[in-house]
Design a protein around this motif. Structure first.
Motif, mmCIF file in Angstrom:
data_model
loop_
_atom_site.group_PDB
_atom_site.id
_atom_site.type_symbol
_atom_site.label_atom_id
_atom_site.label_comp_id
_atom_site.label_asym_id
_atom_site.label_seq_id
_atom_site.Cartn_x
_atom_site.Cartn_y
_atom_site.Cartn_z
ATOM 1 N N LYS A 57 0.808 -1.210 0.167
ATOM 2 C CA LYS A 57 0.092 0.055 -0.037
ATOM 3 C C LYS A 57 0.860 1.303 0.067
ATOM 4 O O LYS A 57 0.395 2.199 -0.512
ATOM 5 C CB LYS A 57 -1.008 -0.031 1.229
ATOM 6 N N GLN A 58 2.022 1.246 0.651
ATOM 7 C CA GLN A 58 2.713 2.433 0.897
ATOM 8 C C GLN A 58 4.053 2.590 0.120
ATOM 9 O O GLN A 58 4.496 3.589 -0.202
ATOM 10 C CB GLN A 58 2.833 2.672 2.301
ATOM 11 N N LYS A 59 4.844 1.469 -0.121
ATOM 12 C CA LYS A 59 6.167 1.461 -0.809
ATOM 13 C C LYS A 59 5.695 2.190 -2.221
ATOM 14 O O LYS A 59 5.067 2.123 -3.118
ATOM 15 C CB LYS A 59 6.472 0.364 -1.155
ATOM 16 N N GLY A 60 6.622 3.359 -2.434
ATOM 17 C CA GLY A 60 6.604 4.093 -3.582
ATOM 18 C C GLY A 60 5.485 5.026 -3.854
ATOM 19 O O GLY A 60 5.467 5.881 -4.827
ATOM 20 N N GLN A 61 4.745 5.320 -2.708
ATOM 21 C CA GLN A 61 3.789 6.185 -2.523
ATOM 22 C C GLN A 61 3.980 7.371 -1.630
ATOM 23 O O GLN A 61 5.329 7.412 -0.838
ATOM 24 C CB GLN A 61 2.698 5.847 -2.410
ATOM 25 N N GLU A 62 3.461 8.549 -1.797
ATOM 26 C CA GLU A 62 3.510 9.469 -0.624
ATOM 27 C C GLU A 62 2.683 9.171 0.200
ATOM 28 O O GLU A 62 1.366 8.824 0.211
ATOM 29 C CB GLU A 62 3.024 10.873 -1.345
ATOM 30 N N TYR A 63 3.129 9.236 1.770
ATOM 31 C CA TYR A 63 2.369 8.842 3.013
ATOM 32 C C TYR A 63 2.988 9.266 4.087
ATOM 33 O O TYR A 63 3.997 10.007 3.951
ATOM 34 C CB TYR A 63 2.272 7.450 3.115
ATOM 35 N N ASP A 64 2.188 9.229 5.191
ATOM 36 C CA ASP A 64 2.527 9.942 6.594
ATOM 37 C C ASP A 64 3.566 9.058 7.147
ATOM 38 O O ASP A 64 3.666 7.984 7.729
ATOM 39 C CB ASP A 64 1.572 10.199 7.345
ATOM 40 N N GLY A 65 4.905 9.471 6.959
ATOM 41 C CA GLY A 65 5.978 8.653 7.225
ATOM 42 C C GLY A 65 6.424 8.583 8.864
ATOM 43 O O GLY A 65 6.614 7.350 9.276
ATOM 44 N N ARG A 66 5.708 9.270 9.659
ATOM 45 C CA ARG A 66 5.901 9.574 10.989
ATOM 46 C C ARG A 66 4.882 8.448 11.566
ATOM 47 O O ARG A 66 5.552 7.536 12.616
ATOM 48 C CB ARG A 66 5.481 10.881 11.632
ATOM 49 N N ARG A 67 3.968 8.208 11.085
ATOM 50 C CA ARG A 67 3.054 7.287 11.435
ATOM 51 C C ARG A 67 3.550 5.656 11.233
ATOM 52 O O ARG A 67 3.602 4.889 11.672
ATOM 53 C CB ARG A 67 1.482 7.211 10.948
ATOM 54 N N ALA A 68 4.204 5.670 10.179
ATOM 55 C CA ALA A 68 4.720 4.387 9.540
ATOM 56 C C ALA A 68 5.837 3.874 10.652
ATOM 57 O O ALA A 68 6.085 2.843 11.130
ATOM 58 C CB ALA A 68 5.355 4.482 8.178
ATOM 59 N N ILE A 69 6.744 5.250 10.987
ATOM 60 C CA ILE A 69 7.701 4.786 11.626
ATOM 61 C C ILE A 69 7.446 4.340 13.135
ATOM 62 O O ILE A 69 8.021 3.667 13.911
ATOM 63 C CB ILE A 69 8.728 6.066 11.932
ATOM 64 N N LEU A 70 6.281 5.120 13.585
ATOM 65 C CA LEU A 70 5.603 4.651 15.034
ATOM 66 C C LEU A 70 5.321 3.336 14.871
ATOM 67 O O LEU A 70 5.452 2.611 15.956
ATOM 68 C CB LEU A 70 4.659 5.737 15.364
ATOM 69 N N ARG A 71 4.659 2.638 14.051
ATOM 70 C CA ARG A 71 4.303 1.479 13.920
ATOM 71 C C ARG A 71 5.435 0.520 13.997
ATOM 72 O O ARG A 71 5.271 -0.427 14.594
ATOM 73 C CB ARG A 71 3.428 1.092 12.614
ATOM 74 N N PHE A 72 6.537 0.857 13.110
ATOM 75 C CA PHE A 72 7.450 -0.188 13.146
ATOM 76 C C PHE A 72 8.339 -0.208 14.378
ATOM 77 O O PHE A 72 8.698 -1.462 14.997
ATOM 78 C CB PHE A 72 8.496 0.366 11.942
ATOM 79 N N ILE A 73 8.558 0.878 15.142
ATOM 80 C CA ILE A 73 9.227 0.963 16.374
ATOM 81 C C ILE A 73 8.603 0.422 17.432
ATOM 82 O O ILE A 73 9.096 -0.197 18.336
ATOM 83 C CB ILE A 73 9.775 2.235 16.653
ATOM 84 N N THR A 74 7.177 0.490 17.422
ATOM 85 C CA THR A 74 6.327 -0.089 18.369
ATOM 86 C C THR A 74 6.412 -1.745 18.240
ATOM 87 O O THR A 74 6.679 -2.351 19.144
ATOM 88 C CB THR A 74 4.764 0.025 18.250
ATOM 89 N N GLY A 75 6.302 -2.165 17.218
ATOM 90 C CA GLY A 75 6.608 -3.583 16.717
ATOM 91 C C GLY A 75 8.136 -4.255 17.422
ATOM 92 O O GLY A 75 8.008 -5.081 18.041
ATOM 93 N N THR A 76 8.927 -3.292 17.073
ATOM 94 C CA THR A 76 10.517 -3.600 17.351
ATOM 95 C C THR A 76 10.820 -3.509 18.882
ATOM 96 O O THR A 76 11.200 -4.635 19.415
ATOM 97 C CB THR A 76 11.460 -2.657 16.791
ATOM 98 N N PHE A 77 10.108 -2.764 19.569
ATOM 99 C CA PHE A 77 10.513 -2.544 20.884
ATOM 100 C C PHE A 77 9.451 -3.637 21.532
ATOM 101 O O PHE A 77 9.995 -4.311 22.728
ATOM 102 C CB PHE A 77 9.718 -1.007 21.584
ATOM 103 N N ALA A 78 8.177 -4.090 21.093
ATOM 104 C CA ALA A 78 7.277 -5.162 21.545
ATOM 105 C C ALA A 78 8.391 -6.524 21.637
ATOM 106 O O ALA A 78 8.284 -7.341 22.320
ATOM 107 C CB ALA A 78 6.426 -5.353 20.857
ATOM 108 N N THR A 79 9.027 -6.673 20.373
ATOM 109 C CA THR A 79 9.728 -7.546 20.205
ATOM 110 C C THR A 79 11.163 -7.741 21.246
ATOM 111 O O THR A 79 11.448 -8.608 21.640
ATOM 112 C CB THR A 79 10.329 -7.910 18.749
ATOM 113 N N ALA A 80 11.588 -6.557 21.477
ATOM 114 C CA ALA A 80 12.804 -6.731 22.418
ATOM 115 C C ALA A 80 12.258 -6.944 23.823
ATOM 116 O O ALA A 80 13.148 -7.442 24.529
ATOM 117 C CB ALA A 80 13.190 -5.483 22.136
#
Length: 634
Positions: A57-80
């Protein structure tokens, strides 16, 4: 960068978690391990779905990068955190092998995170810290020496990984910044290259004033279009457009007005041309339009529409300017199958049409082609006629009506080319049209004076002078030099001019005629009554002689009689002498004598005589009509 590397990290976490839970048999920790593994799988699945969704859905498109980063680091911290919980949950009961395997796996994952999470510095540093430091502190607080050693190693490795993650993140950030700066630089350079390429294209393909295609670009497009028409067996029409009255606007109002007229004309043509590539400014005030798949009738209709549109008023400095357009049309396949030939034929059709009726259109024809080829042949021949010694003079006597004595000879130009005697009626207009008449006229004047000076007795010679000759500033000088070189007396030189000279600057023409007369030279109006005759011209002109055109003499027994009488009466009123041209019969000669014509000229008295026979003709006895006598030189 975070999401691009996420799938690998997620799969490694799943594999490591599965191995640690199911590879070591810890009966007392089985429930904890299985619960933890299930929770870890849930976290990993959520992260996997998020990563796949980002790619779709988002790769190669214009989107809200802050929300994407927030989703990613939330998952990363959950894993850690899940790994931290596992390590703290098993370290007290795990044996040496399981404990060593656990710390090796989390250390390896911390080391990998330093590069995989380098795009986000805080996450990369925190991930390594969460995985190793709590676990290592717990080991360090243990009473077993080997656990304390593992704790020291874990804390040390955790700190090192955090520092490495920080440096890797800073390096990655710098690389990204440089990449973006270079991208901006490349983008700027590409923009400049694009502008220069566009400028080069415009310079090489577009007319700078009108923005239309120039000759080179148009010829390329026309050739391609013509080839398509040939392949598809479709007709094509080519329109050659020349503006009427443009030169006058340029000369009187200025080139700025002319440029605006050309620009506005180009805009009007664009509105009526479907394919802009088939429209061009050919040069000056000339434009070309190619109409593929167009028959003659449609081309003529299109030309009529264009002429009407171009002829609408133009605005310049709050004033309206008017001009028209003449269009020549050539057709494929009727006329030519070559783009250059089509242009040439359309140009010829336009040129011919402009002479016939300006602001109209004309289609090229074979008859027109033959006529124009003949004209070109005569033009080229006239340019070399003098040097090739193809020109000669004949002389026709002008007789006194009352005594039939020779009073003058009219010099008549003859041209023999390649054994063909070409009529003056055919070649004189061509000489005038193409600027050759001045050179030829000067030769005729000089030769006529030389021949007349050699005659056995003083008889005047009458020489025709064209409008363009009389317009030249040095004409008076040319006449004086001809008299001086030949030795002929000025009173024996008569110059014949047509009434058309007074359609130009009448005051200048009258002044020059008066200067000639002041030298003793006589001046006649030739072919009187056929062009610009008016009482005002007769009054202002003050010529010596009026020559009545032969067309009126030939109808002397009908409508011509009244005109001849009127001309004679006007001439007598202004005290002009009268010459009748084209006298063919004795009856005409006698009738003209009775009407008061002073002199007659025509086949009844003599056909034109070649230069060598004039002297012997002068010695012959003359035809006597009456016993009275008069002189043309009076």
């Amino acid at each position: 960068m975070l999401y691009q590397n996420s799938i690998g990290g997620i799969l490694v976490s799943l594999f490591a978690a599965t191995m640690l839970v199911f590879a070591f048999d810890s009966t007392n920790l089985a429930s904890f391990k299985h619960t933890w593994w299930a929770a870890m799988v849930v976290v990993i699945v959520i992260r996997f779905i998020d990563s796949i969704w980002w790619r779709i859905k988002q790769k190669g498109q214009e989107y809200d990068g802050r929300r994407a980063i927030l989703r990613f680091i939330t998952g990363t911290f959950a894993t850690a955190i899940m790994w931290c919980v596992y390590c703290l949950g098993v370290y007290a009961s795990a044996d040496t092998v399981e404990l060593a395997s656990t710390i090796i796996i989390v250390s390896a994952m911390a080391g990998g995170a330093a590069s995989v999470l380098a795009a986000h510095k805080k996450t990369a540093m925190s991930y390594s810290f969460i995985l190793l430091v709590p676990f290592s502190v717990a080991l360090l607080l243990s009473s077993d020496d080997y656990r304390q050693v593992l704790g020291v190693l874990g804390i040390s490795f955790g700190l090192v990984m955090s520092i490495s993650a920080k440096k890797a993140a800073e390096f990655t950030s710098q690389a990204i910044r440089l990449k973006n700066e270079n991208a901006l630089l490349v983008q700027h350079m590409e923009s400049q290259v694009e502008k220069r390429t566009r400028k080069i294209y415009e310079l090489s393909n577009l007319d700078p004033l009108t923005g239309l295609f120039n000759r080179t670009a148009f010829l390329n497009h026309l050739k391609s279009t013509l080839n398509i028409c040939i392949e598809k067996h479709q007709p094509m029409a080519l329109l050659f457009i020349d503006l009427d009255g443009f030169k006058k606007i340029n000369d009187t109002i200025g080139h700025d007005a002319g440029d605006q007229i050309l620009t506005q004309t180009a805009l009007r043509l664009k509105e009526h041309c479907k394919d802009q590539q088939l429209l061009c400014r050919w040069g000056g005030d000339e434009f070309l339009i190619a109409l593929p798949n167009t028959q003659q009738s449609a081309a003529v209709a299109q030309a009529k529409t264009l002429i009407d549109f171009i002829s609408e008023a133009y605005l310049f400095d709050n004033a309206q300017l008017s001009l028209g357009a003449t269009i020549g049309i050539s057709l494929y396949p009727q006329h030519a199958d070559n783009e250059l030939k089509l242009i040439q034929l359309a140009d010829m059709a336009m040129y011919h049409q402009k002479k016939r009726a300006i602001s109209t259109s004309g289609v090229f024809s074979k008859e027109l082609g033959s006529m124009l080829m003949r004209e070109q042949f005569l033009k080229d021949g006239l340019a070399r006629a003098l040097e090739n010694k193809e020109l000669s003079l004949c002389f026709q006597p002008i007789m006194a009506s009352d005594s039939s004595e020779i009073c003058a000879f009219e010099a008549l130009l003859r041209w023999k080319k390649d054994e063909e005697n070409i009529s003056p009626v055919e070649f004189i207009p061509i000489a005038e049209q193409h600027g050759l008449i001045r050179k030829i006229g000067t030769w005729v004047l000089n030769r006529s004076c030389i021949v007349a000076a050699s005659w056995p007795k003083p008889i005047a010679v009458s020489v025709n002078v064209s409008v363009s000759q009389l317009q030249t500033d040095d004409f008076i000088t040319i006449v004086e030099e001809a008299l001086l070189a030949s030795g002929l007396k000025p009173t024996l030189l008569h110059l014949e001019i047509t009434e058309s000279v007074f359609s130009f600057d009448k005051d200048i023409m009258i002044d020059r005629i008066k200067i000639l007369q002041s030298r003793g030279i006589k001046v006649s109006i030739d072919d009187f009554g056929t062009e610009y005759s008016s009482l005002s011209v007769m009054q202002d002109l003050a010529v010596n002689t009026v020559k009545i055109d032969r067309s009126f003499i030939s109808r002397l027994d009908s409508s011509g009689l009244a005109i001849v009488k009127a001309v004679i009466n006007i001439a007598h009123a202004f005290d002009y002498l009268v010459v009748a041209e084209g006298v063919e019969t004795k009856e005409q000669a006698i009738a003209l004598q009775k009407l008061g014509v002073h002199f007659s000229q025509g086949f009844y008295f003599s056909k034109p005589i070649i230069e060598q026979d004039v002297a012997s003709f002068i010695k012959k006895p003359c035809i006597k009509l009456t016993e009275q006598s008069a002189s043309i030189t009076s």
